[in-house]
Design an enzyme around this catalytic site. Sequence first.
Site, PDB file in Angstrom:
ATOM      1  N   LYS A   2      28.908 -11.993 -11.829  1.00 23.77           N
ATOM      2  CA  LYS A   2      30.218 -12.501 -11.394  1.00 23.77           C
ATOM      3  C   LYS A   2      30.041 -13.584 -10.346  1.00 23.77           C
ATOM      4  O   LYS A   2      30.645 -14.652 -10.415  1.00 23.77           O
ATOM      5  CB  LYS A   2      31.034 -11.357 -10.785  1.00 23.77           C
ATOM      6  N   ASN A   3      29.146 -13.321  -9.345  1.00 24.40           N
ATOM      7  CA  ASN A   3      29.048 -14.227  -8.197  1.00 24.40           C
ATOM      8  C   ASN A   3      28.177 -15.439  -8.458  1.00 24.40           C
ATOM      9  O   ASN A   3      27.868 -16.204  -7.545  1.00 24.40           O
ATOM     10  CB  ASN A   3      28.581 -13.454  -6.960  1.00 24.40           C
TER      11      ASN A   3
ATOM     12  N   CYS B 108      40.894 -10.753   3.586  1.00 27.15           N
ATOM     13  CA  CYS B 108      41.030  -9.754   2.513  1.00 27.15           C
ATOM     14  C   CYS B 108      40.672  -8.416   3.161  1.00 27.15           C
ATOM     15  O   CYS B 108      40.447  -8.326   4.356  1.00 27.15           O
ATOM     16  CB  CYS B 108      40.103 -10.094   1.362  1.00 27.15           C
TER      17      CYS B 108
ATOM     18  N   ARG C 210      37.091 -13.539   6.496  1.00 27.62           N
ATOM     19  CA  ARG C 210      36.655 -14.505   5.465  1.00 27.62           C
ATOM     20  C   ARG C 210      36.986 -15.952   5.855  1.00 27.62           C
ATOM     21  O   ARG C 210      37.711 -16.663   5.186  1.00 27.62           O
ATOM     22  CB  ARG C 210      37.293 -14.155   4.117  1.00 27.62           C
TER      23      ARG C 210
ATOM     24  N   ASP D 136      27.006  -6.161  -0.496  1.00 33.94           N
ATOM     25  CA  ASP D 136      27.810  -5.675  -1.630  1.00 33.94           C
ATOM     26  C   ASP D 136      27.349  -4.307  -2.118  1.00 33.94           C
ATOM     27  O   ASP D 136      28.090  -3.621  -2.811  1.00 33.94           O
ATOM     28  CB  ASP D 136      27.759  -6.679  -2.794  1.00 33.94           C
TER      29      ASP D 136
ATOM     30  N   ARG E 231      38.112  -6.438 -11.450  1.00 32.27           N
ATOM     31  CA  ARG E 231      37.831  -7.834 -11.062  1.00 32.27           C
ATOM     32  C   ARG E 231      36.355  -8.155 -11.288  1.00 32.27           C
ATOM     33  O   ARG E 231      35.999  -9.308 -11.525  1.00 32.27           O
ATOM     34  CB  ARG E 231      38.150  -8.057  -9.586  1.00 32.27           C
TER      35      ARG E 231
HETATM   36  C1  EPZ Z   1      30.123 -14.101  -1.319  1.00 29.76           C
HETATM   37  O1  EPZ Z   1      31.316 -14.253  -0.554  1.00 29.76           O
HETATM   38  C2  EPZ Z   1      30.414 -13.052  -2.385  1.00 29.76           C
HETATM   39  N1  EPZ Z   1      31.559 -13.466  -3.193  1.00 29.76           N
HETATM   40  C3  EPZ Z   1      30.744 -11.707  -1.728  1.00 29.76           C
HETATM   41  O2  EPZ Z   1      30.874 -10.759  -2.776  1.00 29.76           O
HETATM   42  C4  EPZ Z   1      29.573 -11.289  -0.837  1.00 29.76           C
HETATM   43  O3  EPZ Z   1      29.891 -10.068  -0.199  1.00 29.76           O
HETATM   44  C5  EPZ Z   1      29.325 -12.387   0.198  1.00 29.76           C
HETATM   45  O4  EPZ Z   1      29.048 -13.629  -0.486  1.00 29.76           O
HETATM   46  C6  EPZ Z   1      28.130 -12.064   1.097  1.00 29.76           C
HETATM   47  O5  EPZ Z   1      26.978 -11.873   0.321  1.00 29.76           O
HETATM   48  C7  EPZ Z   1      31.376 -14.380  -4.177  1.00 29.76           C
HETATM   49  O6  EPZ Z   1      30.288 -14.889  -4.375  1.00 29.76           O
HETATM   50  C8  EPZ Z   1      32.592 -14.710  -5.012  1.00 29.76           C
HETATM   51  P1  EPZ Z   1      29.925 -15.850   2.875  1.00 29.76           P
HETATM   52  P2  EPZ Z   1      31.437 -15.512   0.470  1.00 29.76           P
HETATM   53  O7  EPZ Z   1      30.539 -17.211   2.881  1.00 29.76           O
HETATM   54  O8  EPZ Z   1      30.862 -16.716  -0.185  1.00 29.76           O
HETATM   55  C9  EPZ Z   1      31.653 -15.592   7.312  1.00 29.76           C
HETATM   56  C10 EPZ Z   1      31.843  -9.071  -4.031  1.00 29.76           C
HETATM   57  O9  EPZ Z   1      32.016  -7.874  -3.767  1.00 29.76           O
HETATM   58  N2  EPZ Z   1      31.981 -17.010   7.104  1.00 29.76           N
HETATM   59  O10 EPZ Z   1      28.442 -15.714   2.846  1.00 29.76           O
HETATM   60  O11 EPZ Z   1      32.837 -15.565   0.941  1.00 29.76           O
HETATM   61  C11 EPZ Z   1      32.626 -14.718   6.515  1.00 29.76           C
HETATM   62  O12 EPZ Z   1      33.798 -14.479   7.272  1.00 29.76           O
HETATM   63  C12 EPZ Z   1      32.126 -10.116  -2.978  1.00 29.76           C
HETATM   64  O13 EPZ Z   1      31.397  -9.501  -5.129  1.00 29.76           O
HETATM   65  C13 EPZ Z   1      32.457 -17.755   8.177  1.00 29.76           C
HETATM   66  O14 EPZ Z   1      32.592 -17.254   9.292  1.00 29.76           O
HETATM   67  O15 EPZ Z   1      30.473 -15.014   1.630  1.00 29.76           O
HETATM   68  C14 EPZ Z   1      31.836 -13.465   6.256  1.00 29.76           C
HETATM   69  O16 EPZ Z   1      31.975 -12.581   7.351  1.00 29.76           O
HETATM   70  C15 EPZ Z   1      32.718  -9.514  -1.724  1.00 29.76           C
HETATM   71  N3  EPZ Z   1      32.800 -19.062   7.966  1.00 29.76           N
HETATM   72  C16 EPZ Z   1      30.380 -13.962   6.179  1.00 29.76           C
HETATM   73  O17 EPZ Z   1      30.373 -15.274   6.758  1.00 29.76           O
HETATM   74  C17 EPZ Z   1      32.684 -19.658   6.736  1.00 29.76           C
HETATM   75  O18 EPZ Z   1      33.012 -20.861   6.607  1.00 29.76           O
HETATM   76  C18 EPZ Z   1      29.826 -14.041   4.760  1.00 29.76           C
HETATM   77  O19 EPZ Z   1      30.568 -15.016   4.081  1.00 29.76           O
HETATM   78  C19 EPZ Z   1      32.188 -18.883   5.660  1.00 29.76           C
HETATM   79  C20 EPZ Z   1      31.841 -17.562   5.858  1.00 29.76           C
END
Ligand code: EPZ
Length: 431
Positions: A22-23, A118, A123, A320, A412
């Site tokens: 998915k990711n 969420c 996020r 995850d 999802r």
């Molecule tokens: C991806 O989300 C995955 N989703 C998430 O999977 C996964 O948990 C996450 O990466 C971490 O591995 C998809 O790929 C669709 P991040 P993403 O940007 O890209 C903070 C699932 O269950 N952050 O690495 O949103 C953020 O708040 C889902 O499949 C900032 O502060 O993850 C979070 O605490 C859930 N500023 C942390 O970093 C930013 O600009 C990780 O976010 C971006 C992120």
Amino acid sequence: MEKFVIVGEKTLSGKVKVSGAKNSALKLMAASILSEGRVTIKNIPGIDDVMTMIEVLKHLGAKVSFDLDQKVLQIDPTFISSYEAPYELVRKMRASILVAGPLLAKFGHVKVAIPGGCNIGSRQIDIHLKGFESLGAESVIEHGYIYLKSARKGPKPSGKEGRYLQGTVINFDFPSRGATENIMMAATLAEGKTVINNAAREPEIVDLANFLISMGAKIEGGGTDCITIHGVKNLKGTVYRVMPDSIEAGTFITAASLCGEKVEICDAIWSNLETFCLKLREIGIDIEDRSNKSIVVKAVSRPLKPTYISTLPYPGFPTDLQPIITVLLSIVPGVSIVTENVFENRFMHVEELNRMGANIKVDGHHAIIKGVEKLSGAPVRAFDLRAGAALVLAGLVAEGTTEVSDIYHIRRGYEDFEKKLQSLGACIRVE
Ligand code: EPZ
């Protein structure tokens, strides 16, 4: 509203095959916008988030067809005429914001709804926005939308090959996966070289880099913390196969660890799950790598051992799979501690597990887990995708019947979840 009804304590055995990731799939779909020609993506999972991303692409004007049986998606971005990711779609799926990088690079402007938080955390997207501004975009936030546009006003600049963005060096405060993906996609059509330092290193990032390279992008260092992108004039169509889903694999590996006799998880790639698999081995699970193509889990007779887990960006323990492994630790004798370092609020499954007889205390970013003899079936609620999957696993091992409601969260990200579990011998049905 649909729910899963699970009768616990059935022994699992046999083989199960994981679907496409998915990711990764969602990002390849967004990246298709960059192409001048048609893109074909194979091994696409039939999950609700893919359907939502199809809606987003169609909203932009792309032509999209999905053969669910063959798992083949065809995207023709030639007729894209809108540059907006609307709130009703972004709210449904945060990954919709990943159309921003491709639209900005190819058309010079994009309007995308601010995703908002969420269940698992705030996020933020500040790292994404700082990256776009470093590439020469101007951003304005108003009425819940982000407007990004190339600092080069008006129609495509006649300058050097008419690029909207200018390559540069970008240093991420945190190795955000989404920001790495968005900026890497945007940089493929920028003028000159872009270097992303402190980039995310997940296998899905490598899959996206390989996909972009197959379209003609020039990218080095995918999978390392320093990614270099040399901008090109345009990208062409491609045919590509999505990598298998490591988180789905980890989910089935844990189900087998909980109540498996002997289960083989096909298309589970050990090297993408090394930290997770070694942690299971440390707990005492009999888990075996079959030449990086599948993973076999066998029942063990000796007692399992408690452990400490700290989630971190790849190659650390994957956040995850934190709710998933918590279910296993809830019935391991002794005290285990799970620390969630990536999201602020990813313990929504704990109260539900405690309703099933678990003994878990949350203290800030830590869950202190005192192993109990067994869980007992109960009506519980899925609060998010992985918490929901964790509760299904708890139902598999619990005494009696468990009902998991709000399973739209699970739909999802898991294709044919109950069918795959039934094929292993689980007693699970939809009501
Ligand atoms: C991806 O989300 C995955 N989703 C998430 O999977 C996964 O948990 C996450 O990466 C971490 O591995 C998809 O790929 C669709 P991040 P993403 O940007 O890209 C903070 C699932 O269950 N952050 O690495 O949103 C953020 O708040 C889902 O499949 C900032 O502060 O993850 C979070 O605490 C859930 N500023 C942390 O970093 C930013 O600009 C990780 O976010 C971006 C992120």
